[in-house]
Scaffold this motif. Sequence first.
Motif, PDB file in Angstrom:
ATOM      1  N   TYR A 102       0.815  -1.214   0.000  1.00  0.00           N
ATOM      2  CA  TYR A 102       0.000   0.000   0.000  1.00  0.00           C
ATOM      3  C   TYR A 102       0.850   1.266   0.000  1.00  0.00           C
ATOM      4  O   TYR A 102       0.385   2.328  -0.410  1.00  0.00           O
ATOM      5  N   GLU A 103       2.091   1.153   0.451  1.00  0.00           N
ATOM      6  CA  GLU A 103       2.963   2.319   0.561  1.00  0.00           C
ATOM      7  C   GLU A 103       3.328   2.936  -0.794  1.00  0.00           C
ATOM      8  O   GLU A 103       3.818   4.056  -0.840  1.00  0.00           O
ATOM      9  N   VAL A 104       3.071   2.227  -1.902  1.00  0.00           N
ATOM     10  CA  VAL A 104       3.366   2.804  -3.222  1.00  0.00           C
ATOM     11  C   VAL A 104       2.377   3.897  -3.589  1.00  0.00           C
ATOM     12  O   VAL A 104       2.629   4.707  -4.477  1.00  0.00           O
ATOM     13  N   GLY A 105       1.227   3.953  -2.925  1.00  0.00           N
ATOM     14  CA  GLY A 105       0.206   4.954  -3.232  1.00  0.00           C
ATOM     15  C   GLY A 105      -0.856   4.374  -4.151  1.00  0.00           C
ATOM     16  O   GLY A 105      -1.026   3.165  -4.253  1.00  0.00           O
ATOM     17  N   SER A 106      -1.575   5.250  -4.834  1.00  0.00           N
ATOM     18  CA  SER A 106      -2.663   4.836  -5.727  1.00  0.00           C
ATOM     19  C   SER A 106      -2.138   4.634  -7.137  1.00  0.00           C
ATOM     20  O   SER A 106      -1.294   5.400  -7.609  1.00  0.00           O
ATOM     21  N   ASP A 107      -2.671   3.628  -7.820  1.00  0.00           N
ATOM     22  CA  ASP A 107      -2.228   3.364  -9.184  1.00  0.00           C
ATOM     23  C   ASP A 107      -2.840   4.370 -10.155  1.00  0.00           C
ATOM     24  O   ASP A 107      -3.681   5.200  -9.792  1.00  0.00           O
ATOM     25  N   LEU A 108      -2.401   4.306 -11.399  1.00  0.00           N
ATOM     26  CA  LEU A 108      -2.796   5.275 -12.422  1.00  0.00           C
ATOM     27  C   LEU A 108      -4.307   5.318 -12.632  1.00  0.00           C
ATOM     28  O   LEU A 108      -4.913   6.397 -12.675  1.00  0.00           O
ATOM     29  N   GLY A 109      -4.950   4.160 -12.750  1.00  0.00           N
ATOM     30  CA  GLY A 109      -6.393   4.119 -12.967  1.00  0.00           C
ATOM     31  C   GLY A 109      -7.172   4.727 -11.813  1.00  0.00           C
ATOM     32  O   GLY A 109      -8.099   5.524 -12.010  1.00  0.00           O
ATOM     33  N   GLU A 110      -6.800   4.358 -10.588  1.00  0.00           N
ATOM     34  CA  GLU A 110      -7.494   4.871  -9.406  1.00  0.00           C
ATOM     35  C   GLU A 110      -7.302   6.382  -9.272  1.00  0.00           C
ATOM     36  O   GLU A 110      -8.257   7.129  -8.999  1.00  0.00           O
ATOM     37  N   THR A 111      -6.066   6.849  -9.481  1.00  0.00           N
ATOM     38  CA  THR A 111      -5.793   8.286  -9.353  1.00  0.00           C
ATOM     39  C   THR A 111      -6.538   9.086 -10.412  1.00  0.00           C
ATOM     40  O   THR A 111      -7.121  10.136 -10.111  1.00  0.00           O
ATOM     41  N   ASN A 112      -6.551   8.600 -11.643  1.00  0.00           N
ATOM     42  CA  ASN A 112      -7.284   9.311 -12.695  1.00  0.00           C
ATOM     43  C   ASN A 112      -8.788   9.307 -12.429  1.00  0.00           C
ATOM     44  O   ASN A 112      -9.486  10.275 -12.738  1.00  0.00           O
ATOM     45  N   SER A 113      -9.320   8.235 -11.844  1.00  0.00           N
ATOM     46  CA  SER A 113     -10.744   8.200 -11.473  1.00  0.00           C
ATOM     47  C   SER A 113     -11.058   9.265 -10.430  1.00  0.00           C
ATOM     48  O   SER A 113     -12.068   9.965 -10.524  1.00  0.00           O
ATOM     49  N   ILE A 114     -10.191   9.392  -9.447  1.00  0.00           N
ATOM     50  CA  ILE A 114     -10.377  10.413  -8.402  1.00  0.00           C
ATOM     51  C   ILE A 114     -10.324  11.807  -9.030  1.00  0.00           C
ATOM     52  O   ILE A 114     -11.166  12.666  -8.757  1.00  0.00           O
ATOM     53  N   ARG A 115      -9.330  12.028  -9.913  1.00  0.00           N
ATOM     54  CA  ARG A 115      -9.200  13.343 -10.561  1.00  0.00           C
ATOM     55  C   ARG A 115     -10.436  13.656 -11.412  1.00  0.00           C
ATOM     56  O   ARG A 115     -10.932  14.778 -11.405  1.00  0.00           O
ATOM     57  N   ALA A 116     -10.950  12.658 -12.125  1.00  0.00           N
ATOM     58  CA  ALA A 116     -12.133  12.882 -12.975  1.00  0.00           C
ATOM     59  C   ALA A 116     -13.351  13.234 -12.122  1.00  0.00           C
ATOM     60  O   ALA A 116     -14.103  14.160 -12.459  1.00  0.00           O
ATOM     61  N   ARG A 117     -13.559  12.524 -10.999  1.00  0.00           N
ATOM     62  CA  ARG A 117     -14.685  12.822 -10.102  1.00  0.00           C
ATOM     63  C   ARG A 117     -14.589  14.237  -9.534  1.00  0.00           C
ATOM     64  O   ARG A 117     -15.597  14.874  -9.253  1.00  0.00           O
ATOM     65  N   ARG A 118     -13.357  14.706  -9.380  1.00  0.00           N
ATOM     66  CA  ARG A 118     -13.146  16.041  -8.814  1.00  0.00           C
ATOM     67  C   ARG A 118     -12.970  17.109  -9.902  1.00  0.00           C
ATOM     68  O   ARG A 118     -12.522  18.207  -9.632  1.00  0.00           O
ATOM     69  N   GLN A 119     -13.302  16.725 -11.134  1.00  0.00           N
ATOM     70  CA  GLN A 119     -13.253  17.621 -12.297  1.00  0.00           C
ATOM     71  C   GLN A 119     -11.861  18.192 -12.538  1.00  0.00           C
ATOM     72  O   GLN A 119     -11.694  19.350 -12.906  1.00  0.00           O
TER      73      GLN A 119
END
Length: 199
Positions: A102-119
């Motif tokens: 878990y220490e690596v952080g969020s992967d590319l797909g998850e991070t982009n999903s979060i960014r898209a939800r937050r516009q």
Amino acid sequence: NSRHTVAEIFKLDLETQLKVIEERDRKQHQVGRVSLRHGSLTDPAQETFLTHGVDVIFVNNAFGVFGERSCRQGRHSLHAHIARLFALSQPFTKMVTLDPIYEVGSDLGETNSIRARRQLPMSTTSSYFTLEVKVLEHISWSDLEVKVYIYTRTFQENVDQSQGASFLCCNPACKLAQHVVAIPVVRSREDGLLTDECP
């Protein structure tokens, strides 16, 4: 060390399987060098060995042995050190683990999903890796199915690769997030190991 012995057996088994495949195919296959080294992942001397000229890293971390079971009061887990080494690895390096890190952080797909939800705009720079989880059903050492986690270090456009990996902030109020400014994920040893926060 029993894990070192397991690694030696693993290497011998790979070499044996290669010979069987070559006899079956009646031709030689080009295989890279398999190197084993016994030492501490917290030792800076291991950094170059594990981050340059390496394209696959196998981490035998089953049953929390490098995570919660490796923690000492006031110190980082071995997973935190492994995450740092992976972030310093070259693009397209694969890291195969038996427990998630878990220490690596969020992967590319998850991070982009979060960014898209937050516009916020999505980007190949949002994270420095992708994650694939596979289930192994027929293995010799367990009657249970085993999950294997395959982390692949991505190439990040417009990022100085010599600085290691970067990420994008997901806070919509942050100017760095709004302007798609990449933030280095690797801190100096004095400051800690990895960060997923804006400076």
